[in-house]
Design an enzyme around this catalytic site. Structure first.
Site, short mmCIF file in Angstrom:
data_model
loop_
_atom_site.label_atom_id
_atom_site.label_comp_id
_atom_site.label_asym_id
_atom_site.label_seq_id
_atom_site.Cartn_x
_atom_site.Cartn_y
_atom_site.Cartn_z
N ASP A 19 46.15 35.40 38.40
CA ASP A 19 47.48 34.98 38.95
C ASP A 19 47.36 33.76 40.10
O ASP A 19 46.72 34.03 40.89
CB ASP A 19 48.11 36.21 39.65
N LYS B 136 56.39 27.83 43.04
CA LYS B 136 55.87 27.70 44.18
C LYS B 136 55.11 26.29 44.34
O LYS B 136 55.24 25.77 45.30
CB LYS B 136 54.54 28.74 44.37
N TRP C 21 51.01 41.29 45.38
CA TRP C 21 51.05 40.64 44.06
C TRP C 21 50.01 41.25 43.14
O TRP C 21 50.26 41.92 41.93
CB TRP C 21 50.79 39.31 43.78
C1 LIG Z 1 55.71 34.55 43.72
C2 LIG Z 1 54.60 35.23 43.23
C3 LIG Z 1 54.56 36.25 42.24
C4 LIG Z 1 55.89 36.49 41.70
O1 LIG Z 1 56.56 35.49 40.85
P1 LIG Z 1 57.86 35.68 39.99
O2 LIG Z 1 57.93 34.41 39.26
O3 LIG Z 1 58.88 35.89 40.98
O4 LIG Z 1 57.62 36.84 39.12
C5 LIG Z 1 53.12 36.57 41.68
N1 LIG Z 1 52.26 36.35 42.13
C6 LIG Z 1 52.09 35.41 43.16
C7 LIG Z 1 50.80 35.14 43.77
C8 LIG Z 1 53.29 34.84 43.64
O5 LIG Z 1 53.10 33.99 44.67
#
Ligand SMILES: *Cc1c(COP(=O)(O)O)cnc(C)c1O
Length: 354
Positions: free
Chosen positions: A167, A191, A100
Site C-alpha cells: 500500500d 494523498k 492501514w
Molecule cells: C488514506 C490511506 C488509505 C485509505 O485510503 P482510501 O482511499 O480512503 O480507502 C489507505 N492506506 C494508506 C496508507 C492511506 O494513507
C-alpha cells in the site's frame, strides 16, 4: 491570505494541475465539451486513460517488465480486500505498521490465513519493525510503505522470496525506488496524486490467475486489465487530474528531482523539531516519514499560542490524527518549501516568546 495546506488527505495538488483540471471541466482540449460530459469511450478520454497508465508505468520504471497499470475505484480500502481476493490461496504475511495495515489484515482474513510477520504496535507504531523472518510458504507479503497516521516510512524494501504487495497511498511518486521489487502495489490518488475517487494499481500480470476461487468481475484484476480500467465507467475527473499530476512530475524532473526536494523539506522540518526545545518528534529518527511529519509540544500548555501563531500565517491542516495527538505536517510533493519555512518560523517564534 495564502494558505499553507498541510492536510494529510485529500491534500495539496500543484497549482498548475488545479488550473488545468478546472479548465478541462469547462472544456477539454478545445473540443467544445467538458471532460465530465463526454463518453468515457470517446477517443479523447480513451487517450487520457492510456496516457495515464503509460505514465504510471514510466515513472515507476516498470515499462516492458510485465506490469499493468489500472485506475480503479473504491479507494485503497478496496485494495485491502481485492489484493487478498486475487492472490490469497492459503496464507499471507503482513507487516503491521498501524491503522492501514491493520485494516488490510482484517479484510485479508476473509480469504485465508493471515500471519502477522512483524508489528510495531508495542510502541504505538512509532517505528518500522526490523529483523523478522519471512516464511517461504506465503502467497505474498504485504506492507504499508508509508504510514500516513503515525508518520513512519520504510526506507528499504524487505528482501523476500515471496511476492511483495504494498500500500503506497501516501508516498507514491515521492522518491526513486526499485519498484520492480514489488509484484503489486496500489495508492489511493488523494494523498500525492490527485483528487479522491481513483486508486492506481500496478500489478505484475504473471501473479494473477493462481487462486482457485471465482472472483466477482469488478474485483478481478484480470477483468479490469482486459477492460483497460473501463470494465465500467471510470472516475474520469480523478483519472484526468492524476494524469495532469504525472505530467507535472515529469516536468519537475521526475521522481529523482522530487525525491531530492522532498528530502530537503523533511530535513528542514525535522531539524527544527529536534533543535527546538518546545517540540518533540513522535517517530524513531531512522524511520521518519518524508511525507507526514508527526510531532508534539513538550508543554501542552503551549498549544493555544502555537495554534494561534499558525492560524495567523495561514497554516491549515496541521492537527495530528486522533490516535497520535499533537501535530502532523503532511509535506507531499506539491507542498512548496515556502510552506515548510513558514511552519518552522512559527515554531521558532513560539520558542522565543516562551
Ligand atoms: C488514506 C490511506 C488509505 C485509505 O485510503 P482510501 O482511499 O480512503 O480507502 C489507505 N492506506 C494508506 C496508507 C492511506 O494513507
Amino acid at each position: 491570505m495564502k494558505i499553507h495546506n498541510f492536510s494529510a488527505g485529500p491534500s495539496i495538488l500543484p497549482q498548475e494541475v488545479m488550473q488545468q483540471a478546472a479548465q478541462a471541466v469547462k472544456e477539454l482540449d478545445g473540443s467544445g465539451l467538458s471532460l465530465i460530459e463526454i463518453s468515457h469511450r470517446s477517443k479523447a478520454f480513451v487517450a487520457v486513460m492510456e496516457e495515464a497508465c503509460e505514465r504510471a508505468l514510466r515513472l515507476t520504471g516498470l515499462e516492458g517488465k510485465g506490469y499493468k497499470a489500472l485506475f480503479l475505484q473504491g479507494g485503497a480500502s478496496q485494495q485491502f480486500l481485492m489484493a487478498a481476493y486475487n492472490l490469497l490461496e492459503k496464507k499471507a504475511g503482513y507487516i503491521n505498521t498501524g491503522t492501514w495495515s491493520t485494516k488490510a489484515m482484517k479484510e485479508a482474513q476473509l480469504f485465508g490465513e493471515v500471519v502477522e510477520i512483524a508489528s510495531s504496535k508495542d510502541h504505538n507504531f512509532n517505528y518500522i519493525p526490523e529483523n523478522y523472518m519471512v516464511p517461504s510458504d506465503l502467497d505474498y507479503l504485504h506492507l504499508t510503505t508509508n504510514n500516513t497516521i503515525f508518520g513512519t516510512q520504510f526506507k528499504e524494501i524487505p528482501d523476500t522470496q515471496v511476492p511483495l504487495v504494498a500500500d503506497m497511498s501516501s508516498d507514491i511518486f515521492s522518491r526513486t525506488w526499485d519498484y520492480s521489487k514489488f509484484d503489486l502495489f496500489y495508492a489511493g490518488a488523494q494523498k500525492n496524486m490527485g483528487p479522491a475517487g481513483t486508486t492506481l494499481v500496478l500489478v505484475k500480470e504473471e501473479l494473477l490467475g493462481k487462486v482457485s476461487r471465482s472472483i466477482p468481475s469488478m474485483l478481478d484484476y484480470a477483468v479490469q486489465i482486459k477492460g483497460g480500467s473501463m470494465f465500467n465507467t471510470p472516475p474520469v475527473f480523478a483519472v484526468y487530474t492524476s494524469l495532469l499530476t504525472m505530467r507535472w512530475i515529469e516536468e519537475q524532473g521526475g521522481l529523482e528531482a522530487l525525491g531530492t526536494k522532498n528530502s530537503i523539506k523533511a530535513t528542514h522540518l525535522y531539524g527544527e523539531i529536534d533543535r527546538n526545545s518546545k517540540f518533540t518528534g513522535f517517530v524513531a529518527t531512522k524511520d521518519r516519514s518524508e511525507m507526514n511529519a508527526t510531532f508534539n509540544l513538550t508543554d501542552p500548555e503551549l498549544a493555544a499560542p502555537f495554534d494561534a501563531l499558525c492560524e495567523k500565517v495561514g497554516i491549515s491542516g496541521l492537527k495530528g490524527h486522533r490516535s497520535v495527538g499533537g501535530y502532523r505536517a503532511s509535506i507531499y510533493n506539491a507542498l512548496p518549501m515556502k510552506s515548510v519555512e513558514t511552519l518552522v518560523d512559527c515554531m521558532q517564534i513560539l520558542e522565543n516568546n516562551h
